[in-house]
Design a protein around this motif. Structure first.
Motif, PDB file in Angstrom:
ATOM      1  N   GLN A  11      52.872  85.679  59.938  1.00 25.95           N
ATOM      2  CA  GLN A  11      52.077  84.859  58.906  1.00 25.95           C
ATOM      3  C   GLN A  11      50.521  85.365  58.475  1.00 25.95           C
ATOM      4  N   LEU A  12      50.367  86.121  57.469  1.00 28.92           N
ATOM      5  CA  LEU A  12      49.113  86.571  56.952  1.00 28.92           C
ATOM      6  C   LEU A  12      48.210  85.562  56.301  1.00 28.92           C
ATOM      7  N   PHE A  13      47.199  85.608  56.560  1.00 30.70           N
ATOM      8  CA  PHE A  13      46.065  84.603  55.638  1.00 30.70           C
ATOM      9  C   PHE A  13      44.930  85.474  55.021  1.00 30.70           C
ATOM     10  N   ALA A  14      44.736  85.374  53.932  1.00 31.69           N
ATOM     11  CA  ALA A  14      43.486  86.374  53.550  1.00 31.69           C
ATOM     12  C   ALA A  14      42.722  85.594  52.524  1.00 31.69           C
ATOM     13  N   ARG A  15      41.577  86.155  51.979  1.00 28.53           N
ATOM     14  CA  ARG A  15      40.820  85.810  50.910  1.00 28.53           C
ATOM     15  C   ARG A  15      40.489  87.248  50.202  1.00 28.53           C
ATOM     16  N   PRO A  16      40.807  86.997  48.918  1.00 28.71           N
ATOM     17  CA  PRO A  16      40.761  88.403  48.021  1.00 28.71           C
ATOM     18  C   PRO A  16      39.324  88.813  47.971  1.00 28.71           C
ATOM     19  N   GLN A  17      39.211  90.054  47.585  1.00 33.42           N
ATOM     20  CA  GLN A  17      37.956  90.605  47.338  1.00 33.42           C
ATOM     21  C   GLN A  17      37.103  89.938  46.189  1.00 33.42           C
ATOM     22  N   GLY A  22      51.056  85.200  53.303  1.00 34.47           N
ATOM     23  CA  GLY A  22      52.167  85.858  53.249  1.00 34.47           C
ATOM     24  C   GLY A  22      52.976  85.552  54.482  1.00 34.47           C
ATOM     25  N   VAL A  23      54.288  85.242  54.578  1.00 28.14           N
ATOM     26  CA  VAL A  23      55.188  85.202  55.476  1.00 28.14           C
ATOM     27  C   VAL A  23      56.241  85.968  55.510  1.00 28.14           C
ATOM     28  N   GLY A  24      56.949  86.315  56.758  1.00 30.25           N
ATOM     29  CA  GLY A  24      57.772  87.273  57.088  1.00 30.25           C
ATOM     30  C   GLY A  24      58.713  86.848  58.245  1.00 30.25           C
ATOM     31  N   ILE A  25      59.976  86.879  58.252  1.00 30.39           N
ATOM     32  CA  ILE A  25      60.754  86.623  59.543  1.00 30.39           C
ATOM     33  C   ILE A  25      61.789  87.740  59.397  1.00 30.39           C
ATOM     34  N   ALA A  26      62.026  88.152  60.560  1.00 32.16           N
ATOM     35  CA  ALA A  26      63.162  89.196  61.202  1.00 32.16           C
ATOM     36  C   ALA A  26      63.769  88.834  62.276  1.00 32.16           C
ATOM     37  N   ARG A  27      64.991  89.220  62.358  1.00 32.64           N
ATOM     38  CA  ARG A  27      65.840  89.067  63.696  1.00 32.64           C
ATOM     39  C   ARG A  27      65.833  90.577  64.160  1.00 32.64           C
ATOM     40  N   SER A  28      66.016  90.427  65.568  1.00 31.50           N
ATOM     41  CA  SER A  28      66.207  91.690  66.184  1.00 31.50           C
ATOM     42  C   SER A  28      67.754  91.913  66.667  1.00 31.50           C
ATOM     43  N   ALA A  29      68.486  92.726  66.305  1.00 34.09           N
ATOM     44  CA  ALA A  29      69.905  93.015  66.448  1.00 34.09           C
ATOM     45  C   ALA A  29      70.132  93.390  67.869  1.00 34.09           C
ATOM     46  N   LYS A  30      69.147  93.953  68.783  1.00 34.52           N
ATOM     47  CA  LYS A  30      69.154  94.302  70.129  1.00 34.52           C
ATOM     48  C   LYS A  30      68.983  93.096  70.916  1.00 34.52           C
ATOM     49  N   SER A  31      67.978  92.393  70.817  1.00 37.47           N
ATOM     50  CA  SER A  31      67.572  91.328  71.741  1.00 37.47           C
ATOM     51  C   SER A  31      67.764  89.928  71.214  1.00 37.47           C
ATOM     52  N   GLY A  32      68.022  89.767  70.055  1.00 36.35           N
ATOM     53  CA  GLY A  32      68.273  88.470  69.341  1.00 36.35           C
ATOM     54  C   GLY A  32      67.293  87.512  69.043  1.00 36.35           C
ATOM     55  N   ARG A  33      66.070  88.108  68.993  1.00 42.60           N
ATOM     56  CA  ARG A  33      64.696  87.838  69.002  1.00 42.60           C
ATOM     57  C   ARG A  33      64.605  87.438  67.477  1.00 42.60           C
ATOM     58  N   TYR A  34      64.032  86.262  66.925  1.00 43.88           N
ATOM     59  CA  TYR A  34      63.472  86.316  65.688  1.00 43.88           C
ATOM     60  C   TYR A  34      61.711  86.199  65.808  1.00 43.88           C
ATOM     61  N   GLN A  86      52.060  90.281  47.708  1.00 45.49           N
ATOM     62  CA  GLN A  86      51.293  91.682  48.674  1.00 45.49           C
ATOM     63  C   GLN A  86      51.567  91.361  49.914  1.00 45.49           C
ATOM     64  N   LEU A  87      51.043  90.111  50.388  1.00 47.40           N
ATOM     65  CA  LEU A  87      51.048  89.834  51.695  1.00 47.40           C
ATOM     66  C   LEU A  87      52.375  89.372  52.152  1.00 47.40           C
ATOM     67  N   ASP A  88      53.104  88.830  51.350  1.00 45.33           N
ATOM     68  CA  ASP A  88      54.564  88.718  51.679  1.00 45.33           C
ATOM     69  C   ASP A  88      55.019  89.969  52.349  1.00 45.33           C
ATOM     70  N   ALA A  89      54.801  91.169  51.402  1.00 39.39           N
ATOM     71  CA  ALA A  89      55.537  92.384  51.817  1.00 39.39           C
ATOM     72  C   ALA A  89      54.934  92.901  53.187  1.00 39.39           C
ATOM     73  N   ALA A  90      53.578  92.733  53.130  1.00 38.88           N
ATOM     74  CA  ALA A  90      52.999  93.177  54.532  1.00 38.88           C
ATOM     75  C   ALA A  90      53.342  92.449  55.898  1.00 38.88           C
ATOM     76  N   ALA A  91      53.699  90.857  55.579  1.00 39.82           N
ATOM     77  CA  ALA A  91      54.160  90.503  56.724  1.00 39.82           C
ATOM     78  C   ALA A  91      55.590  90.815  57.160  1.00 39.82           C
ATOM     79  N   GLN A  92      56.492  90.651  55.945  1.00 42.05           N
ATOM     80  CA  GLN A  92      57.862  91.134  56.240  1.00 42.05           C
ATOM     81  C   GLN A  92      58.191  92.544  56.756  1.00 42.05           C
ATOM     82  N   GLY A  93      57.241  93.443  56.437  1.00 42.46           N
ATOM     83  CA  GLY A  93      57.359  94.667  56.963  1.00 42.46           C
ATOM     84  C   GLY A  93      56.976  94.754  58.246  1.00 42.46           C
TER      85      GLY A  93
END
Length: 252
Positions: A167-173, A151-163, A65-72
């Motif tokens: 990274q999210l860190f959490a403690r569950p309820q 959770g970790v996510g990386i994405a590249r911008s097609a316009k600027s070329g930036r990566y 779930q944290l992966d999905a949030a970070a990637q999104g």
């Protein structure tokens, strides 16, 4: 007779996320280097856990779930080239909640890098980890002993070329600590909990919810010079009472 009072104190810590921009030196001339983003994400996690292991801290476990949030969020920044913890109009906690993650604590590190010649997978991961390690606010997030999942996510911008990296860190309820402390004595007592001071009047009960890795309560009894220190556990009940003319803190 004064009626007993019951209060609920919610102490849900929140780590303030901050920004980080990572410059990357130009690569050698030739075909642009294309990093393998899933492998870079794994290397980031491994690098963070090496730092935590070196400090004798519990390793953080990857959470879907944290992966999905970070990637999104990384995808959003790459799509729009808007950068910042609230770039999408939401806070990190809101993005994790949208993925169904029930939290006690959430912290977020973000960064971006750019190299017109591209970047190698290992170098990308190392640069992100180093940048966060060398920034005090980011370092505090990744070395927080109370945070147990990531959770970790990386994405590249097609316009600027930036990566863009998130990274999210959490403690569950589920790891929250809830306990009670009651005053059955005849005088008000004072105690400190995570640097906050509370006054517990006679016939009053306070309920605390804590999300830290450990909770230390220091209570000053009226007839003792040194505070009594305890580490309450989840579901425990403590009481201040007078027995045989002396004050004491008892469990149960």
């Amino acid at each position: 007779m004064m009626p007993a009072m019951t209060c609920l104190i919610r102490l849900l810590r929140c780590t303030l996320p901050v920004l980080l921009v990572l410059p990357v030196a130009a690569s050698a001339a030739g075909a642009p280097l294309v990093p393998a983003l899933p492998e870079a994400e794994k290397r980031i996690l491994d690098g963070i856990n090496r730092l935590r292991r070196g400090a004798s801290l519990q390793l953080v476990a990857r959470n879907a779930q944290l992966d999905a949030a970070a990637q999104g969020f990384a995808d959003f920044m790459a799509r729009t080239d808007q950068y910042g913890h609230r770039a999408d109009g939401r806070q990190p906690v809101q993005r994790t909640q949208a993925q169904g993650y029930a939290h006690c604590m959430v912290a977020e590190n973000i960064a971006f890098l750019f190299n017109s010649a591209g970047v190698r997978t290992a170098e990308m991961a190392a640069d992100f980890v180093k940048g966060w390690r060398d920034s005090p606010p980011h370092h505090a997030n990744l070395m927080n002993p109370a945070l147990t999942e990531t959770g970790v996510g990386i994405a590249r911008s097609a316009k600027s070329g930036r990566y863009y990296a998130v990274q999210l860190f959490a403690r569950p309820q589920a790891l929250r600590i809830r306990f009670e402390i009651a005053n059955r004595g005849s005088a008000t007592v004072r105690y400190t909990l995570d640097e906050r001071v509370f006054e517990l009047q006679p016939r009053m009960t306070l309920t605390h919810e804590q999300c830290g890795a450990s909770t230390v309560l220091a209570l000053q009894l009226p007839d003792q010079a040194t505070p009594v220190r305890i580490e309450p556990g989840d579901g425990e009940r403590w009481r201040v009472e007078q027995a045989g003319g002396r004050w004491r803190l008892a469990k149960g």
